[in-house]
Design a protein around this motif. Structure first.
Motif, PDB file in Angstrom:
ATOM      1  N   VAL A  92       0.863  -1.179   0.000  1.00  0.00           N
ATOM      2  CA  VAL A  92       0.000   0.000   0.000  1.00  0.00           C
ATOM      3  C   VAL A  92       0.898   1.227   0.000  1.00  0.00           C
ATOM      4  CG1 VAL A  92      -1.690   1.312   1.338  1.00  0.00           C
ATOM      5  CG2 VAL A  92      -1.899  -1.174   1.159  1.00  0.00           C
ATOM      6  N   THR A  93       0.638   2.164  -0.924  1.00  0.00           N
ATOM      7  CA  THR A  93       1.466   3.365  -1.022  1.00  0.00           C
ATOM      8  C   THR A  93       0.715   4.645  -0.676  1.00  0.00           C
ATOM      9  OG1 THR A  93       0.985   3.522  -3.385  1.00  0.00           O
ATOM     10  CG2 THR A  93       3.004   2.346  -2.737  1.00  0.00           C
ATOM     11  N   ALA A  94      -0.628   4.610  -0.676  1.00  0.00           N
ATOM     12  CA  ALA A  94      -1.403   5.813  -0.383  1.00  0.00           C
ATOM     13  C   ALA A  94      -2.797   5.424   0.084  1.00  0.00           C
ATOM     14  CB  ALA A  94      -1.490   6.700  -1.618  1.00  0.00           C
ATOM     15  N   LEU A  95      -3.360   6.247   0.980  1.00  0.00           N
ATOM     16  CA  LEU A  95      -4.720   6.046   1.486  1.00  0.00           C
ATOM     17  C   LEU A  95      -5.431   7.395   1.588  1.00  0.00           C
ATOM     18  CD1 LEU A  95      -3.965   3.720   4.552  1.00  0.00           C
ATOM     19  CD2 LEU A  95      -5.030   3.010   2.411  1.00  0.00           C
ATOM     20  N   VAL A  96      -6.721   7.400   1.322  1.00  0.00           N
ATOM     21  CA  VAL A  96      -7.550   8.578   1.565  1.00  0.00           C
ATOM     22  C   VAL A  96      -8.989   8.106   1.763  1.00  0.00           C
ATOM     23  CG1 VAL A  96      -8.152   9.141  -0.838  1.00  0.00           C
ATOM     24  CG2 VAL A  96      -7.990  10.975   0.847  1.00  0.00           C
ATOM     25  N   THR A  97      -9.749   8.835   2.572  1.00  0.00           N
ATOM     26  CA  THR A  97     -11.172   8.533   2.729  1.00  0.00           C
ATOM     27  C   THR A  97     -11.985   9.647   2.091  1.00  0.00           C
ATOM     28  OG1 THR A  97     -11.310   9.637   4.873  1.00  0.00           O
ATOM     29  CG2 THR A  97     -10.838   7.276   4.883  1.00  0.00           C
ATOM     30  N   CYS A  98     -13.092   9.245   1.481  1.00  0.00           N
ATOM     31  CA  CYS A  98     -13.982  10.213   0.843  1.00  0.00           C
ATOM     32  C   CYS A  98     -15.368   9.585   0.756  1.00  0.00           C
ATOM     33  CB  CYS A  98     -13.452  10.582  -0.537  1.00  0.00           C
ATOM     34  SG  CYS A  98     -14.405  11.862  -1.359  1.00  0.00           S
ATOM     35  N   LYS A  99     -16.349  10.257   1.342  1.00  0.00           N
ATOM     36  CA  LYS A  99     -17.746   9.802   1.300  1.00  0.00           C
ATOM     37  C   LYS A  99     -17.896   8.335   1.702  1.00  0.00           C
ATOM     38  CE  LYS A  99     -20.364  12.772  -1.690  1.00  0.00           C
ATOM     39  NZ  LYS A  99     -21.258  12.831  -2.818  1.00  0.00           N
ATOM     40  N   LEU A 159     -12.902   4.104   1.598  1.00  0.00           N
ATOM     41  CA  LEU A 159     -11.456   4.150   1.752  1.00  0.00           C
ATOM     42  C   LEU A 159     -10.858   3.865   0.386  1.00  0.00           C
ATOM     43  CD1 LEU A 159      -8.885   4.255   3.497  1.00  0.00           C
ATOM     44  CD2 LEU A 159      -9.151   1.787   3.848  1.00  0.00           C
ATOM     45  N   TRP A 160     -10.046   4.792  -0.125  1.00  0.00           N
ATOM     46  CA  TRP A 160      -9.345   4.625  -1.398  1.00  0.00           C
ATOM     47  C   TRP A 160      -7.936   4.163  -1.066  1.00  0.00           C
ATOM     48  CZ3 TRP A 160     -10.955   6.093  -6.512  1.00  0.00           C
ATOM     49  CH2 TRP A 160     -12.293   6.519  -6.580  1.00  0.00           C
ATOM     50  N   ILE A 161      -7.484   3.116  -1.733  1.00  0.00           N
ATOM     51  CA  ILE A 161      -6.188   2.501  -1.461  1.00  0.00           C
ATOM     52  C   ILE A 161      -5.365   2.515  -2.740  1.00  0.00           C
ATOM     53  CG2 ILE A 161      -5.027   0.398  -0.678  1.00  0.00           C
ATOM     54  CD1 ILE A 161      -7.932  -0.354   0.481  1.00  0.00           C
ATOM     55  N   GLY A 162      -4.195   3.129  -2.685  1.00  0.00           N
ATOM     56  CA  GLY A 162      -3.274   3.124  -3.818  1.00  0.00           C
ATOM     57  C   GLY A 162      -2.183   2.105  -3.551  1.00  0.00           C
ATOM     58  N   THR A 163      -1.732   1.399  -4.578  1.00  0.00           N
ATOM     59  CA  THR A 163      -0.751   0.336  -4.397  1.00  0.00           C
ATOM     60  C   THR A 163       0.509   0.586  -5.213  1.00  0.00           C
ATOM     61  OG1 THR A 163      -1.506  -1.041  -6.234  1.00  0.00           O
ATOM     62  CG2 THR A 163      -2.647  -1.332  -4.111  1.00  0.00           C
ATOM     63  N   SER A 164       1.532  -0.185  -4.893  1.00  0.00           N
ATOM     64  CA  SER A 164       2.805  -0.089  -5.606  1.00  0.00           C
ATOM     65  C   SER A 164       2.693  -0.605  -7.043  1.00  0.00           C
ATOM     66  CB  SER A 164       3.883  -0.871  -4.859  1.00  0.00           C
ATOM     67  OG  SER A 164       3.487  -2.220  -4.698  1.00  0.00           O
ATOM     68  N   ALA A 165       1.656  -1.359  -7.350  1.00  0.00           N
ATOM     69  CA  ALA A 165       1.436  -1.858  -8.710  1.00  0.00           C
ATOM     70  C   ALA A 165       0.652  -0.869  -9.563  1.00  0.00           C
ATOM     71  CB  ALA A 165       0.708  -3.192  -8.671  1.00  0.00           C
ATOM     72  N   GLY A 166       0.274   0.275  -8.988  1.00  0.00           N
ATOM     73  CA  GLY A 166      -0.504   1.260  -9.720  1.00  0.00           C
ATOM     74  C   GLY A 166      -1.995   1.016  -9.667  1.00  0.00           C
ATOM     75  N   VAL A 167      -2.400  -0.049  -9.015  1.00  0.00           N
ATOM     76  CA  VAL A 167      -3.817  -0.403  -8.908  1.00  0.00           C
ATOM     77  C   VAL A 167      -4.442   0.396  -7.776  1.00  0.00           C
ATOM     78  CG1 VAL A 167      -5.433  -2.290  -8.447  1.00  0.00           C
ATOM     79  CG2 VAL A 167      -3.374  -2.716  -9.795  1.00  0.00           C
ATOM     80  N   LEU A 168      -5.652   0.895  -8.019  1.00  0.00           N
ATOM     81  CA  LEU A 168      -6.428   1.598  -6.999  1.00  0.00           C
ATOM     82  C   LEU A 168      -7.587   0.710  -6.580  1.00  0.00           C
ATOM     83  CD1 LEU A 168      -6.122   4.728  -9.028  1.00  0.00           C
ATOM     84  CD2 LEU A 168      -5.703   4.829  -6.593  1.00  0.00           C
ATOM     85  N   LEU A 169      -7.843   0.677  -5.284  1.00  0.00           N
ATOM     86  CA  LEU A 169      -8.930  -0.120  -4.726  1.00  0.00           C
ATOM     87  C   LEU A 169      -9.813   0.783  -3.880  1.00  0.00           C
ATOM     88  CD1 LEU A 169      -6.609  -2.959  -3.391  1.00  0.00           C
ATOM     89  CD2 LEU A 169      -7.941  -3.045  -5.503  1.00  0.00           C
ATOM     90  N   THR A 170     -11.084   0.441  -3.775  1.00  0.00           N
ATOM     91  CA  THR A 170     -11.978   1.134  -2.855  1.00  0.00           C
ATOM     92  C   THR A 170     -12.614   0.112  -1.926  1.00  0.00           C
ATOM     93  OG1 THR A 170     -13.880   1.015  -4.349  1.00  0.00           O
ATOM     94  CG2 THR A 170     -12.516   3.012  -4.452  1.00  0.00           C
ATOM     95  N   MET A 171     -12.909   0.572  -0.712  1.00  0.00           N
ATOM     96  CA  MET A 171     -13.524  -0.298   0.283  1.00  0.00           C
ATOM     97  C   MET A 171     -14.464   0.559   1.130  1.00  0.00           C
ATOM     98  SD  MET A 171     -11.623  -2.656   3.136  1.00  0.00           S
ATOM     99  CE  MET A 171     -11.126  -1.332   4.193  1.00  0.00           C
ATOM    100  N   PRO A 172     -15.727   0.142   1.281  1.00  0.00           N
ATOM    101  CA  PRO A 172     -16.632   0.914   2.126  1.00  0.00           C
ATOM    102  C   PRO A 172     -16.147   0.896   3.573  1.00  0.00           C
ATOM    103  CG  PRO A 172     -17.701  -1.098   1.356  1.00  0.00           C
ATOM    104  CD  PRO A 172     -16.358  -1.043   0.715  1.00  0.00           C
ATOM    105  N   LEU A 173     -16.190   2.062   4.214  1.00  0.00           N
ATOM    106  CA  LEU A 173     -15.791   2.148   5.613  1.00  0.00           C
ATOM    107  C   LEU A 173     -16.941   1.665   6.489  1.00  0.00           C
ATOM    108  CD1 LEU A 173     -14.038   5.621   5.612  1.00  0.00           C
ATOM    109  CD2 LEU A 173     -12.955   3.391   5.874  1.00  0.00           C
TER     110      LEU A 173
END
Length: 139
Positions: free
Chosen positions: A20-27, A30-44
Motif C-alpha cells: 500500500v502506497t497511499a490512502l484517503v477517505t472520501c464519502k 477508503l481509497w487505497i493506492g498500491t505499488s502496482a498502480g492499482v487503486l482499490l476502494t472499500m466501504p468504511l
C-alpha cells in the motif's frame, strides 16, 4: 524475448512486491493506492464506541483505471462549479445554491496511466510509463 513474456515478468514482480502506497477517505469509502498502480476502494464500516468486531468483512473493489507505476499520492478535493454570480439577497438561498454546485473529486498521482479493463498491447504501451499523471474521479 517475446512481449507477452515481458508482461508476465512485470506482472509477477508487481505482485511479489505489492504494498500500500497511499490512502484517503472520501464519502464513506477508503481509497487505497498500491505499488502496482492499482487503486482499490472499500466501504468504511460504521464503528460505534461499543463495537468489538465487524459483522461483515468490507468488500474491496478494484478501480478499472490506474497507473503503470506506483500510486504516489491520493487526495480528495471539494470544488464548486457553475455560476459564480449567486444572488446575495437571501443568505439561505446562497448557501443552498453553493451546496448544489459542490462536488468531490478524488485525485491520484503516479507514473503513467493504465486501463486495466483491456489487456491489448498497443504501440504506445510503455511509452509514457515514467510520465507523471493525475487521475480524477468525480464522487
Amino acid at each position: 524475448m517475446f512481449p507477452g513474456s515481458c508482461d508476465d515478468i512485470i506482472r509477477q514482480h508487481k505482485a511479489a512486491c505489492l504494498r500500500v502506497t497511499a490512502l484517503v477517505t472520501c464519502k464513506d469509502l477508503l481509497w487505497i493506492g498500491t505499488s502496482a498502480g492499482v487503486l482499490l476502494t472499500m466501504p468504511l464500516p460504521h464503528i460505534a464506541s461499543s463495537t468489538t468486531k465487524l459483522a461483515n468483512v468490507p468488500t474491496v473493489t478494484g478501480v478499472p483505471h490506474g497507473h503503470t507505476g506506483h500510486v504516489r499520492f491520493l487526495t480528495s478535493v471539494e470544488t464548486t462549479f457553475g455560476s459564480t454570480d449567486v444572488p446575495h439577497r437571501n443568505s439561505y438561498k446562497v448557501k443552498q445554491d453553493q451546496r448544489s454546485n459542490t462536488r468531490l473529486l478524488v485525485i491520484s498521482g503516479g507514473d503513467g496511466y493504465e486501463d486495466f479493463r483491456t489487456s491489448n498491447l498497443s504501440e504506445v504501451a510503455g511509452r509514457e510509463d515514467s510520465t507523471n499523471h493525475l487521475l480524477l474521479w468525480n464522487i
